[in-house]
Scaffold this motif. Structure first.
Motif, PDB file in Angstrom:
ATOM      1  N   VAL A  27     -47.690 -27.501  -3.603  1.00 32.35           N
ATOM      2  CA  VAL A  27     -48.206 -27.394  -4.965  1.00 32.35           C
ATOM      3  C   VAL A  27     -48.670 -25.957  -5.090  1.00 32.35           C
ATOM      4  O   VAL A  27     -49.705 -25.583  -4.539  1.00 32.35           O
ATOM      5  CB  VAL A  27     -49.372 -28.370  -5.218  1.00 32.35           C
ATOM      6  CG1 VAL A  27     -49.901 -28.195  -6.640  1.00 32.35           C
ATOM      7  CG2 VAL A  27     -48.920 -29.805  -4.994  1.00 32.35           C
ATOM      8  N   THR A  28     -47.911 -25.133  -5.771  1.00 31.23           N
ATOM      9  CA  THR A  28     -48.213 -23.712  -5.805  1.00 31.23           C
ATOM     10  C   THR A  28     -49.379 -23.427  -6.741  1.00 31.23           C
ATOM     11  O   THR A  28     -49.618 -24.168  -7.702  1.00 31.23           O
ATOM     12  CB  THR A  28     -46.975 -22.907  -6.246  1.00 31.23           C
ATOM     13  OG1 THR A  28     -47.215 -21.511  -6.029  1.00 31.23           O
ATOM     14  CG2 THR A  28     -46.657 -23.125  -7.712  1.00 31.23           C
ATOM     15  N   GLU A  29     -50.123 -22.380  -6.435  1.00 28.63           N
ATOM     16  CA  GLU A  29     -51.267 -21.981  -7.273  1.00 28.63           C
ATOM     17  C   GLU A  29     -52.167 -23.179  -7.561  1.00 28.63           C
ATOM     18  O   GLU A  29     -52.588 -23.418  -8.691  1.00 28.63           O
ATOM     19  CB  GLU A  29     -50.763 -21.358  -8.579  1.00 28.63           C
ATOM     20  CG  GLU A  29     -49.884 -20.128  -8.357  1.00 28.63           C
ATOM     21  CD  GLU A  29     -49.074 -19.759  -9.578  1.00 28.63           C
ATOM     22  OE1 GLU A  29     -49.099 -20.525 -10.555  1.00 28.63           O
ATOM     23  OE2 GLU A  29     -48.406 -18.710  -9.547  1.00 28.63           O
ATOM     24  N   ALA A  30     -52.480 -23.927  -6.500  1.00 28.70           N
ATOM     25  CA  ALA A  30     -53.244 -25.173  -6.674  1.00 28.70           C
ATOM     26  C   ALA A  30     -54.681 -24.931  -7.121  1.00 28.70           C
ATOM     27  O   ALA A  30     -55.304 -25.814  -7.701  1.00 28.70           O
ATOM     28  CB  ALA A  30     -53.227 -25.970  -5.376  1.00 28.70           C
ATOM     29  N   GLY A  31     -55.229 -23.753  -6.807  1.00 30.69           N
ATOM     30  CA  GLY A  31     -56.583 -23.451  -7.250  1.00 30.69           C
ATOM     31  C   GLY A  31     -57.555 -23.253  -6.097  1.00 30.69           C
ATOM     32  O   GLY A  31     -57.163 -23.007  -4.961  1.00 30.69           O
ATOM     33  N   THR A  32     -58.824 -23.385  -6.388  1.00 29.28           N
ATOM     34  CA  THR A  32     -59.878 -23.223  -5.392  1.00 29.28           C
ATOM     35  C   THR A  32     -59.878 -24.425  -4.440  1.00 29.28           C
ATOM     36  O   THR A  32     -59.261 -25.444  -4.729  1.00 29.28           O
ATOM     37  CB  THR A  32     -61.245 -23.094  -6.079  1.00 29.28           C
ATOM     38  OG1 THR A  32     -61.432 -24.230  -6.926  1.00 29.28           O
ATOM     39  CG2 THR A  32     -61.310 -21.821  -6.924  1.00 29.28           C
ATOM     40  N   PRO A  33     -60.579 -24.315  -3.297  1.00 25.36           N
ATOM     41  CA  PRO A  33     -60.511 -25.393  -2.297  1.00 25.36           C
ATOM     42  C   PRO A  33     -60.830 -26.783  -2.817  1.00 25.36           C
ATOM     43  O   PRO A  33     -60.213 -27.757  -2.380  1.00 25.36           O
ATOM     44  CB  PRO A  33     -61.537 -24.941  -1.249  1.00 25.36           C
ATOM     45  CG  PRO A  33     -61.504 -23.453  -1.326  1.00 25.36           C
ATOM     46  CD  PRO A  33     -61.325 -23.142  -2.792  1.00 25.36           C
ATOM     47  N   GLY A  34     -61.755 -26.912  -3.747  1.00 28.47           N
ATOM     48  CA  GLY A  34     -62.105 -28.238  -4.247  1.00 28.47           C
ATOM     49  C   GLY A  34     -60.947 -28.928  -4.940  1.00 28.47           C
ATOM     50  O   GLY A  34     -60.375 -29.903  -4.460  1.00 28.47           O
ATOM     51  N   VAL A  35     -60.550 -28.407  -6.101  1.00 25.84           N
ATOM     52  CA  VAL A  35     -59.464 -29.018  -6.874  1.00 25.84           C
ATOM     53  C   VAL A  35     -58.119 -28.806  -6.198  1.00 25.84           C
ATOM     54  O   VAL A  35     -57.235 -29.674  -6.249  1.00 25.84           O
ATOM     55  CB  VAL A  35     -59.446 -28.452  -8.314  1.00 25.84           C
ATOM     56  CG1 VAL A  35     -59.069 -26.974  -8.318  1.00 25.84           C
ATOM     57  CG2 VAL A  35     -58.477 -29.242  -9.189  1.00 25.84           C
ATOM     58  N   GLY A  36     -57.940 -27.670  -5.519  1.00 26.34           N
ATOM     59  CA  GLY A  36     -56.665 -27.379  -4.876  1.00 26.34           C
ATOM     60  C   GLY A  36     -56.351 -28.328  -3.736  1.00 26.34           C
ATOM     61  O   GLY A  36     -55.192 -28.708  -3.520  1.00 26.34           O
ATOM     62  N   THR A  37     -57.371 -28.722  -3.000  1.00 28.92           N
ATOM     63  CA  THR A  37     -57.173 -29.678  -1.914  1.00 28.92           C
ATOM     64  C   THR A  37     -56.729 -31.033  -2.459  1.00 28.92           C
ATOM     65  O   THR A  37     -55.825 -31.673  -1.913  1.00 28.92           O
ATOM     66  CB  THR A  37     -58.476 -29.850  -1.110  1.00 28.92           C
ATOM     67  OG1 THR A  37     -58.793 -28.607  -0.461  1.00 28.92           O
ATOM     68  CG2 THR A  37     -58.332 -30.938  -0.046  1.00 28.92           C
ATOM     69  N   ILE A  38     -57.341 -31.455  -3.564  1.00 26.54           N
ATOM     70  CA  ILE A  38     -56.975 -32.736  -4.175  1.00 26.54           C
ATOM     71  C   ILE A  38     -55.539 -32.694  -4.677  1.00 26.54           C
ATOM     72  O   ILE A  38     -54.734 -33.608  -4.408  1.00 26.54           O
ATOM     73  CB  ILE A  38     -57.939 -33.076  -5.324  1.00 26.54           C
ATOM     74  CG1 ILE A  38     -59.353 -33.309  -4.783  1.00 26.54           C
ATOM     75  CG2 ILE A  38     -57.446 -34.302  -6.100  1.00 26.54           C
ATOM     76  CD1 ILE A  38     -60.404 -33.453  -5.852  1.00 26.54           C
ATOM     77  N   LYS A  39     -55.180 -31.646  -5.400  1.00 26.39           N
ATOM     78  CA  LYS A  39     -53.824 -31.541  -5.945  1.00 26.39           C
ATOM     79  C   LYS A  39     -52.791 -31.467  -4.824  1.00 26.39           C
ATOM     80  O   LYS A  39     -51.717 -32.087  -4.908  1.00 26.39           O
ATOM     81  CB  LYS A  39     -53.724 -30.310  -6.847  1.00 26.39           C
ATOM     82  CG  LYS A  39     -54.507 -30.448  -8.142  1.00 26.39           C
ATOM     83  CD  LYS A  39     -54.662 -29.121  -8.872  1.00 26.39           C
ATOM     84  CE  LYS A  39     -53.363 -28.630  -9.434  1.00 26.39           C
ATOM     85  NZ  LYS A  39     -53.567 -27.396 -10.240  1.00 26.39           N
ATOM     86  N   SER A  40     -53.101 -30.740  -3.753  1.00 26.30           N
ATOM     87  CA  SER A  40     -52.166 -30.621  -2.631  1.00 26.30           C
ATOM     88  C   SER A  40     -52.012 -31.953  -1.908  1.00 26.30           C
ATOM     89  O   SER A  40     -50.903 -32.334  -1.514  1.00 26.30           O
ATOM     90  CB  SER A  40     -52.651 -29.546  -1.652  1.00 26.30           C
ATOM     91  OG  SER A  40     -52.628 -28.261  -2.258  1.00 26.30           O
ATOM     92  N   ALA A  41     -53.126 -32.652  -1.715  1.00 27.71           N
ATOM     93  CA  ALA A  41     -53.071 -33.938  -1.036  1.00 27.71           C
ATOM     94  C   ALA A  41     -52.235 -34.940  -1.829  1.00 27.71           C
ATOM     95  O   ALA A  41     -51.459 -35.718  -1.248  1.00 27.71           O
ATOM     96  CB  ALA A  41     -54.481 -34.483  -0.815  1.00 27.71           C
ATOM     97  N   ILE A  42     -52.371 -34.920  -3.150  1.00 25.34           N
ATOM     98  CA  ILE A  42     -51.596 -35.834  -3.986  1.00 25.34           C
ATOM     99  C   ILE A  42     -50.113 -35.478  -3.930  1.00 25.34           C
ATOM    100  O   ILE A  42     -49.253 -36.331  -3.680  1.00 25.34           O
ATOM    101  CB  ILE A  42     -52.099 -35.796  -5.441  1.00 25.34           C
ATOM    102  CG1 ILE A  42     -53.493 -36.422  -5.534  1.00 25.34           C
ATOM    103  CG2 ILE A  42     -51.124 -36.510  -6.372  1.00 25.34           C
ATOM    104  CD1 ILE A  42     -54.148 -36.255  -6.881  1.00 25.34           C
ATOM    105  N   GLY A  43     -49.795 -34.209  -4.166  1.00 18.50           N
ATOM    106  CA  GLY A  43     -48.399 -33.793  -4.203  1.00 18.50           C
ATOM    107  C   GLY A  43     -47.701 -33.925  -2.869  1.00 18.50           C
ATOM    108  O   GLY A  43     -46.635 -34.552  -2.765  1.00 18.50           O
TER     109      GLY A  43
END
Length: 214
Positions: free
Chosen positions: A51-67
């Motif tokens: 998940v590119t440009e997922a964001g900061t560790p908080g939201v980015g970790t969630i988006k990466s884990a889902i994708g």
């Protein structure tokens, strides 16, 4: 996105160059998931997930884990990249945790702790953070549990290699399912460190003895 990928794949195939890995990264996890699913039905090349440009560790970790998690759980994907606005070591840590959660990677620390609730007899949030920080750099394969009460706590603590279940101002330290110590709350982290170090040393000694016996 899929049409573009297929167009570029055909170009390489027409040039008799099959050595390729396909990446369909997007900042939207749902778009990324659907694109990889669609392409997986059309080609057999390895996929690089992210998940590119997922964001900061908080939201980015969630988006990466889902994708990543959705696709990897379906057997889609060969390599991964977690993209966070953070130190690259945080990207690696999150990627490893995703793989471990899916049973695709072994080794290292497995850390579990219960949510805060009215039954907690210790300062669970503080204790869990302190224990996690204490063992964050540990590269040994070990399961550590931090539980806040004597109701659900012992069950999870017993399932861990080393665990603690909080009581009123105390902690019950578990090792391989058995209670081995009762310590004051202020000494829980130190006791966990002592027991983890002892557990790792005993396991290494057992492995050495087994090799020598052969």
């Amino acid at each position: 996105m899929v049409e573009s990928a297929l167009r570029h794949i055909r170009i390489l195939e027409d040039l008799n160059y099959p050595e390729m890995k396909i990446s369909l990264k997007a900042s939207d996890p749902l778009m990324m998931i659907e694109a990889y699913r669609m392409l997986s039905d059309k080609v057999d090349y390895p996929f690089h997930l992210g998940v590119t440009e997922a964001g900061t560790p908080g939201v980015g970790t969630i988006k990466s884990a889902i994708g990543l998690g959705a696709l990897l759980s379906e057997g889609i994907g060969d390599t991964i990249r977690v993209s966070l606005s953070a130190d690259p070591t945080e990207e690696v840590r999150v990627g490893i945790d995703i793989l471990k959660s899916l049973g695709l990677r072994k080794g290292g620390l497995t850390f579990v702790s219960c949510p805060s609730c009215g039954r907690a007899d210790v300062d669970l949030v503080k204790l869990a953070k302190e224990v996690e920080d204490e063992f964050k750099g540990l590269n040994e394969e070990i399961h550590i549990a931090v539980m806040g009460c004597e109701v659900n706590g012992p069950g999870e603590a017993r399932a861990a290699d080393i665990g603690v279940a909080g009581g009123r101002g105390i902690g019950l330290i578990f090792k391989n399912g058995d209670v081995i110590r009762k310590v004051p709350e202020r000494e829980i982290v130190q006791a966990m460190r002592e027991e983890v170090d002892k557990f790792i040393a005993e396991r290494k000694a057992a492995k050495t003895a087994a090799v020598e016996a052969e």
